[in-house]
Design a protein around this motif. Sequence first.
Motif, PDB file in Angstrom:
ATOM      1  N   SER A  11     -30.903 -31.989  20.720  1.00 29.36           N
ATOM      2  CA  SER A  11     -32.262 -31.931  21.264  1.00 29.36           C
ATOM      3  C   SER A  11     -32.393 -31.919  22.793  1.00 29.36           C
ATOM      4  CB  SER A  11     -33.140 -33.061  20.697  1.00 29.36           C
ATOM      5  OG  SER A  11     -33.050 -33.049  19.289  1.00 29.36           O
ATOM      6  N   HIS A  71     -28.841 -20.689  17.041  1.00 33.65           N
ATOM      7  CA  HIS A  71     -30.242 -20.312  17.248  1.00 33.65           C
ATOM      8  C   HIS A  71     -30.541 -20.497  18.733  1.00 33.65           C
ATOM      9  CE1 HIS A  71     -30.362 -24.613  16.896  1.00 33.65           C
ATOM     10  NE2 HIS A  71     -31.668 -24.727  16.876  1.00 33.65           N
ATOM     11  N   ASP A  75     -31.665 -26.668  23.468  1.00 34.61           N
ATOM     12  CA  ASP A  75     -30.456 -27.496  23.518  1.00 34.61           C
ATOM     13  C   ASP A  75     -29.201 -26.712  23.134  1.00 34.61           C
ATOM     14  OD1 ASP A  75     -31.836 -27.609  20.995  1.00 34.61           O
ATOM     15  OD2 ASP A  75     -30.478 -29.188  20.323  1.00 34.61           O
ATOM     16  N   HIS A  76     -29.375 -25.462  22.678  1.00 35.50           N
ATOM     17  CA  HIS A  76     -28.225 -24.637  22.286  1.00 35.50           C
ATOM     18  C   HIS A  76     -27.965 -23.488  23.265  1.00 35.50           C
ATOM     19  CE1 HIS A  76     -27.752 -26.639  18.346  1.00 35.50           C
ATOM     20  NE2 HIS A  76     -28.977 -27.011  18.680  1.00 35.50           N
ATOM     21  N   ASP A 175     -28.208 -28.166  13.033  1.00 35.87           N
ATOM     22  CA  ASP A 175     -29.638 -27.881  12.995  1.00 35.87           C
ATOM     23  C   ASP A 175     -30.052 -27.335  11.643  1.00 35.87           C
ATOM     24  OD1 ASP A 175     -28.762 -28.131  15.772  1.00 35.87           O
ATOM     25  OD2 ASP A 175     -30.872 -27.789  16.231  1.00 35.87           O
ATOM     26  N   HIS A 216     -33.730 -31.294  10.812  1.00 33.98           N
ATOM     27  CA  HIS A 216     -32.414 -31.945  10.854  1.00 33.98           C
ATOM     28  C   HIS A 216     -32.189 -32.803   9.618  1.00 33.98           C
ATOM     29  CE1 HIS A 216     -31.946 -30.573  14.942  1.00 33.98           C
ATOM     30  NE2 HIS A 216     -33.189 -30.966  15.151  1.00 33.98           N
ATOM     31  N   HIS A 238     -24.480 -33.385  16.547  1.00 29.75           N
ATOM     32  CA  HIS A 238     -25.885 -33.270  16.964  1.00 29.75           C
ATOM     33  C   HIS A 238     -26.545 -34.654  16.908  1.00 29.75           C
ATOM     34  CE1 HIS A 238     -29.936 -31.351  17.264  1.00 29.75           C
ATOM     35  NE2 HIS A 238     -29.303 -30.295  17.702  1.00 29.75           N
TER      36      HIS A 238
END
Length: 273
Positions: A11, A71, A75-76, A175, A216, A238
């Motif tokens: 996140s 995705h 945060d990615h 995710d 999540h 994560h």
Amino acid sequence: MRVRFWGVRGSTPTPQKENMGYGGNTSCIEIRTDTNQILIFDGGTGIRNLGNDLQQEHGDKPINAHIFFSHFHLDHIQGVPFFRPLYNPRNHFTFYFAGRRDANLVMDALAGMMANPYFPVDMSKLPCSREYVDLVEGTFTVADTRILVLPLNHPQGCVGYRIMQNGKVISYCTDVEHGVGWSDRNILMLAKDSDFFIVDAQYTPEELPDHIGWGHGSWQQAIEIGIEAKVKRIALYHHDPYHEDSDVEKILDAASKLYPNVIAAREGLEVSV
Ligand SMILES: [Zn+2]
Ligand SMILES: [Zn+2]
């Protein structure tokens, strides 16, 4: 194959001393294939340190890497503009995502984050050479590995990856919210008999009811689906930004009681598969 964790936080980055044991950088893992090809999964803030490491390793030699996105939630991807190898014209990168049916959208998602007024360097001005690939759901070959990509249940979509080489399997399923038939089946397909199952374990079972629809799962769901898929080793991944190291330790203790061969992903951790 060899896996290195460069960012394990979910996140948002959490650079505070209570979290330094597991780390505050967001999602990024590196896989080195048996022939030393570089596969990167997600470009959270962890990719910045990976970039420094790659530069040290390669010196004047060009870096050629494959970067896969689960995705495009921030945060990615938020570490990508700070991945220094992008600023070297000798280097080449291939960016992959699945499910948008349009390679321009892969580029647009990254370029959008670097567009005026969010970032001073336009992505089109980056000196490295690069290509964008929109994967179709299914199995394909990249850098002498076979990779299966399937969609997962997450707001605005997400995909999981199963990386296969020389009889070994690594599964990357972050995710994802459980309890939706097609997505649960896809996790099982991605994880089946996997040697190393990296899985979203953001919440505790107690926190889960307050986060329905957030995309999540809990550590308990991660363990249960790992057992069902008969995986050999699980990495809880994560971590919730509100979970300090002591909370992650408690989660790991509880998870170990259900399934002994589990670890909590930690920045800097290297695992051979
Ligand atoms: Zn995330
Ligand atoms: Zn997300």
